[in-house]
Enzyme design. Structure first.
Site, PDB file in Angstrom:
ATOM      1  N   HIS A 133     -14.029   9.969  10.893  1.00 19.72           N
ATOM      2  CA  HIS A 133     -12.941   9.738   9.940  1.00 19.72           C
ATOM      3  C   HIS A 133     -13.196  10.457   8.620  1.00 19.72           C
ATOM      4  O   HIS A 133     -14.301  10.921   8.349  1.00 19.72           O
ATOM      5  CB  HIS A 133     -12.775   8.241   9.657  1.00 19.72           C
ATOM      6  CG  HIS A 133     -12.089   7.495  10.753  1.00 19.72           C
ATOM      7  ND1 HIS A 133     -12.743   7.070  11.884  1.00 19.72           N
ATOM      8  CD2 HIS A 133     -10.795   7.104  10.894  1.00 19.72           C
ATOM      9  CE1 HIS A 133     -11.888   6.434  12.680  1.00 19.72           C
ATOM     10  NE2 HIS A 133     -10.695   6.443  12.097  1.00 19.72           N
ATOM     11  N   THR A 145     -10.947   0.545  15.414  1.00 23.20           N
ATOM     12  CA  THR A 145     -10.649   1.097  16.741  1.00 23.20           C
ATOM     13  C   THR A 145     -11.917   1.221  17.563  1.00 23.20           C
ATOM     14  O   THR A 145     -11.949   0.854  18.744  1.00 23.20           O
ATOM     15  CB  THR A 145      -9.980   2.473  16.608  1.00 23.20           C
ATOM     16  OG1 THR A 145      -8.801   2.345  15.817  1.00 23.20           O
ATOM     17  CG2 THR A 145      -9.613   3.040  17.970  1.00 23.20           C
ATOM     18  N   LYS A 162     -12.632   6.331   4.021  1.00 19.72           N
ATOM     19  CA  LYS A 162     -12.464   5.113   4.825  1.00 19.72           C
ATOM     20  C   LYS A 162     -13.466   4.054   4.378  1.00 19.72           C
ATOM     21  O   LYS A 162     -14.648   4.344   4.185  1.00 19.72           O
ATOM     22  CB  LYS A 162     -12.642   5.437   6.309  1.00 19.72           C
ATOM     23  CG  LYS A 162     -12.337   4.265   7.223  1.00 19.72           C
ATOM     24  CD  LYS A 162     -12.252   4.721   8.672  1.00 19.72           C
ATOM     25  CE  LYS A 162     -11.991   3.537   9.603  1.00 19.72           C
ATOM     26  NZ  LYS A 162     -10.740   2.832   9.272  1.00 19.72           N
ATOM     27  N   GLY A 177       0.832  -1.201   0.000  1.00 16.91           N
ATOM     28  CA  GLY A 177       0.000   0.000   0.000  1.00 16.91           C
ATOM     29  C   GLY A 177       0.862   1.245   0.000  1.00 16.91           C
ATOM     30  O   GLY A 177       0.491   2.283   0.554  1.00 16.91           O
ATOM     31  N   ALA A 178       2.009   1.158  -0.650  1.00 18.46           N
ATOM     32  CA  ALA A 178       3.043   2.189  -0.539  1.00 18.46           C
ATOM     33  C   ALA A 178       2.645   3.529  -1.135  1.00 18.46           C
ATOM     34  O   ALA A 178       3.236   4.558  -0.791  1.00 18.46           O
ATOM     35  CB  ALA A 178       4.332   1.697  -1.202  1.00 18.46           C
ATOM     36  N   LYS A 179       1.651   3.537  -2.024  1.00 18.47           N
ATOM     37  CA  LYS A 179       1.233   4.802  -2.629  1.00 18.47           C
ATOM     38  C   LYS A 179       0.012   5.410  -1.945  1.00 18.47           C
ATOM     39  O   LYS A 179      -0.415   6.511  -2.302  1.00 18.47           O
ATOM     40  CB  LYS A 179       0.960   4.601  -4.125  1.00 18.47           C
ATOM     41  CG  LYS A 179       2.216   4.278  -4.926  1.00 18.47           C
ATOM     42  CD  LYS A 179       1.914   4.138  -6.410  1.00 18.47           C
ATOM     43  CE  LYS A 179       3.183   3.806  -7.188  1.00 18.47           C
ATOM     44  NZ  LYS A 179       2.901   3.601  -8.639  1.00 18.47           N
ATOM     45  N   THR A 198      -7.826  -2.459   7.998  1.00 16.07           N
ATOM     46  CA  THR A 198      -8.979  -2.741   8.847  1.00 16.07           C
ATOM     47  C   THR A 198      -9.861  -3.820   8.226  1.00 16.07           C
ATOM     48  O   THR A 198      -9.522  -4.429   7.222  1.00 16.07           O
ATOM     49  CB  THR A 198      -9.783  -1.457   9.080  1.00 16.07           C
ATOM     50  OG1 THR A 198     -10.132  -0.896   7.804  1.00 16.07           O
ATOM     51  CG2 THR A 198      -8.963  -0.440   9.854  1.00 16.07           C
ATOM     52  N   LYS A 225      -2.020   7.039   1.404  1.00 15.16           N
ATOM     53  CA  LYS A 225      -1.583   8.124   2.289  1.00 15.16           C
ATOM     54  C   LYS A 225      -0.826   7.593   3.500  1.00 15.16           C
ATOM     55  O   LYS A 225       0.215   8.135   3.876  1.00 15.16           O
ATOM     56  CB  LYS A 225      -2.787   8.968   2.711  1.00 15.16           C
ATOM     57  CG  LYS A 225      -3.365   9.773   1.559  1.00 15.16           C
ATOM     58  CD  LYS A 225      -4.521  10.652   1.998  1.00 15.16           C
ATOM     59  CE  LYS A 225      -5.033  11.485   0.819  1.00 15.16           C
ATOM     60  NZ  LYS A 225      -6.189  12.333   1.198  1.00 15.16           N
ATOM     61  N   VAL A 226      -1.346   6.531   4.129  1.00 15.77           N
ATOM     62  CA  VAL A 226      -0.633   5.957   5.273  1.00 15.77           C
ATOM     63  C   VAL A 226       0.597   5.201   4.791  1.00 15.77           C
ATOM     64  O   VAL A 226       1.683   5.321   5.372  1.00 15.77           O
ATOM     65  CB  VAL A 226      -1.546   5.033   6.099  1.00 15.77           C
ATOM     66  CG1 VAL A 226      -0.772   4.438   7.273  1.00 15.77           C
ATOM     67  CG2 VAL A 226      -2.754   5.792   6.613  1.00 15.77           C
TER      68      VAL A 226
END
Length: 245
Positions: free
Chosen positions: A132, A143, A136, A7-9, A77, A11-12
């Site tokens: 959020h 959480t 999402k 998931g490197a591109k 998640t 935001k997280v």
């Protein structure tokens, strides 16, 4: 330690790529996004993978990682009891491989869940509100669901939340998570926020956490990366690494 990011591109994920690259004791061995072959992880001799992808692909990622003996730190998640059981079944054949799945890696969020569990038995009522960004994929957040389950566990044997509501629009009282109402807000401009509200006769208590930037997840993720090999098998949540009592 050689670390890959899935998931490197995103935001997280992009935040994690920068964090790993900046850490003196870690080497960024691979950065993958949608469409990239997972074999790039083994080609790069990756030891630990950080996964911030999507609920639709995370299980396939984990099956590959476990099969190849690569430790996984997962912030994606959408995990259910059935998914946790599936991960545990894959790990049986790889007893030295570790998977840590956490609903939140922000230290403040983990502490807020811990504080909520401690407070729960002292109040008659408890509800959770999570807020959020509108991109999402799941609601309520992992959480919020975990917070509600911790509250319900701490309140075991106590009366349910008092609530005289007899008529309401569908969803008006939130989702019921083990008897705790959980409300989800999706709003442009937000990152990740949560309020836990407790009430009893004459007083209320609010525990709130705000992640104002995705860098708030970095310390928890890197802690998990550095220590994951100490915990073979499946670990759920960051709490065991923080020595909370």
């Amino acid at each position: 330690m050689r670390v890959g990011v899935l998931g490197a591109k995103g935001k997280v994920g992009a935040t994690m790529v920068r964090a790993v690259a900046a850490a003196d004791d870690l080497t960024l061995s691979a950065e993958l996004d949608a469409g990239d072959p997972l074999s790039l992880l083994t080609d790069g001799n990756t030891e630990v993978v950080i996964d911030f992808t999507h609920p639709d692909v995370v299980m396939g990622n984990l099956e590959f990682l476990i099969d190849n003996g690569i430790h996984a730190v997962v912030g994606t998640t959408g995990f259910t009891a059935e998914r946790f059981q599936q991960v545990e079944s894959w790990l049986v054949a790889k007893p030295n491989t570790s998977v840590l799945i956490a609903p939140n890696f922000a230290i403040g969020a983990v502490l807020s869940m811990h504080f909520a569990k401690q407070a729960a038995r002292f109040f008659d009522s408890a509800e959770v509100i999570e807020l959020h960004h509108p991109h999402k994929a799941d609601a309520p957040s992992g959480t919020a669901a975990r917070t509600a389950k911790l509250i319900a566990e701490a309140r075991k044997g106590l009366p349910p939340n008092p609530d005289a509501t007899s008529t309401s629009l569908p969803g008006a009282r939130g989702a019921d998570v083990d008897g705790i109402p959980v409300h989800a807000v999706r709003l442009a401009g937000l990152v990740a926020h949560q309020e836990v509200l407790f009430g009893t006769e004459g007083e209320t208590l609010t525990i709130r956490h705000d992640s104002l930037d995705r860098t708030s997840f970095v310390p928890g993720v890197l802690l998990a990366v550095r220590r994951i090999a100490e915990r073979p098998g499946l670990t759920v949540g960051l709490e065991p690494l923080l020595d909370l009592h």
